[in-house]
Design an enzyme around this catalytic site. Structure first.
Site, PDB file in Angstrom:
ATOM      1  N   ASP A  95      -9.750  -2.824  -5.542  1.00 57.47           N
ATOM      2  CA  ASP A  95      -8.910  -2.107  -5.115  1.00 57.47           C
ATOM      3  C   ASP A  95      -8.839  -0.189  -5.934  1.00 57.47           C
ATOM      4  O   ASP A  95      -8.042  -0.670  -6.381  1.00 57.47           O
ATOM      5  CB  ASP A  95      -7.558  -2.802  -5.047  1.00 57.47           C
ATOM      6  N   HIS A 153      -8.263  -4.729  -0.810  1.00 54.19           N
ATOM      7  CA  HIS A 153      -6.966  -3.765  -0.991  1.00 54.19           C
ATOM      8  C   HIS A 153      -6.409  -4.682   1.103  1.00 54.19           C
ATOM      9  O   HIS A 153      -7.112  -4.160   1.651  1.00 54.19           O
ATOM     10  CB  HIS A 153      -7.119  -2.570  -0.846  1.00 54.19           C
ATOM     11  N   SER A 162       0.804  -1.181  -0.100  1.00 57.11           N
ATOM     12  CA  SER A 162      -0.185   0.249  -0.087  1.00 57.11           C
ATOM     13  C   SER A 162       0.983   2.025   0.086  1.00 57.11           C
ATOM     14  O   SER A 162       1.527   1.237  -0.757  1.00 57.11           O
ATOM     15  CB  SER A 162      -1.310  -0.043   1.109  1.00 57.11           C
TER      16      SER A 162
END
Length: 324
Positions: A261, A291, A168
């Site tokens: 995501d 995600h 991320s």
């Protein structure tokens, strides 16, 4: 030679029942961080954590502090059980929107990576926004890379085989540090491992349009993360790796994205741009997944994906397939 391993299935996969149930729970129960102050968001996220189990077991799991560009910089070093030559080293930056998470939030993930790849992992507790706006987190990650290059041997690591990695927001930091190391003529990096990376602040991509609500990670949350991390804009290559004029000369990459995501399209495009600029890329988009799924070890899809990703990392580092 450039290696491109792109997915064979396109968008639109329906999550399996287990994944759908977890995603529904996350979407309904995850704090609406966009309505919170950063301190409130951190407390809410921390309150959701399960107790730290410190699994899988490591030969070494040591907290230490180094001199960082903004003061003391905490690290956690993991070394798996291993007899033999020094291991490759992965310098890891955790996710959390540049605003939250820490060494404990990704302790299990780093242990799994260390054991699955057969590598020493150096987890970096970089400074968080908005108290420390970008490029503070990038600078801390770069400092940790330099420290690792100088000290890897003291922890059973091979300083000639250092990778940078992150999930991320941490994927953004790994990507930008790979560029910084190239431009600074070192430290030499053997691989960059970008796990559903937050590449840029373009909220108009296909994945933002299709999955910006109802899939746990939302467009409003992503806007909030960027507003906290880069309140003065994102023209700096230390904030957005696509600001680099060229990606040529960067280390081989493993790029992992998740279909559901919002940042997925940007991660896909970054993998393709790396390959177009001559970088060896191993790339996988996980259809029907969301995600952060790799941080949920109880999910069957996570177990399978981790096995595949650790193998991709091993191949990129030119290691034997099974570390055990």
């Amino acid at each position: 030679m450039t290696v491109r391993t792109f997915p064979t299935t396109g968008p639109g996969a329906v999550p399996d029942p287990e994944v759908a149930a977890v995603l529904a729970t996350l979407d309904a129960g995850f704090p609406d961080v966009a309505t919170m102050a950063a301190s409130e968001a951190r407390a809410a996220i921390r309150a959701r954590r399960a107790p730290l189990q410190r699994l899988p077991d490591m030969a070494l799991a040591r907290d230490l502090t180094i001199d960082g560009p903004g003061g003391p910089l905490p690290l956690r070093v993991f070394r798996p059980h291993h007899d033999g030559e020094p291991l490759p080293v992965i310098v890891f930056a955790h996710g959390g929107g540049f605003v939250f998470c820490d060494l404990d939030s990704h302790d299990e993930f780093c242990r799994s990576m260390a054991a699955g790849v057969g590598a020493v992992v150096v987890s970096v507790d970089y400074r968080l926004a908005p108290e420390h706006t970008g490029p503070a987190a990038h600078d801390d990650m770069f400092a940790a890379l330099r420290w690792t290059a100088a000290n890897a041997g003291d922890h059973g690591g091979d300083p000639s085989r250092i990778a940078v990695a992150g999930d991320s927001a941490g994927g953004n930091l790994a990507a930008t540090v790979a560029i910084a190391a190239r431009d600074a003529d070192g430290p030499q990096i053997a691989a960059q491992i970008l796990i559903y990376p937050v590449i840029d602040d373009d909220f108009e991509t296909e994945s933002y349009r299709r999955f910006g609500t109802g899939h746990y990670n939302t467009t409003s949350a992503m806007r909030w993360y960027w507003a906290n991390y880069a309140p003065h804009g994102t023209d700096d290559v230390r904030l957005v790796p696509t600001r680099a004029d060229s990606l040529a000369g960067l280390p081989p990459a493993v790029v992992v994205t998740a279909e559901l995501d919002p940042p997925c399209s940007a991660g896909d495009a970054y993998a393709q741009r790396l390959a177009a600029d001559g970088v060896a890329v191993r790339y996988r988009r996980y259809t029907g997944l969301f995600h952060g799924f790799l941080s949920i070890p109880s999910l069957a899809a996570t177990v399978a994906a981790r096995t595949e990703i650790w193998a991709m990392v091993r191949e990129t580092l030119d290691l034997p397939r099974d570390p055990r």
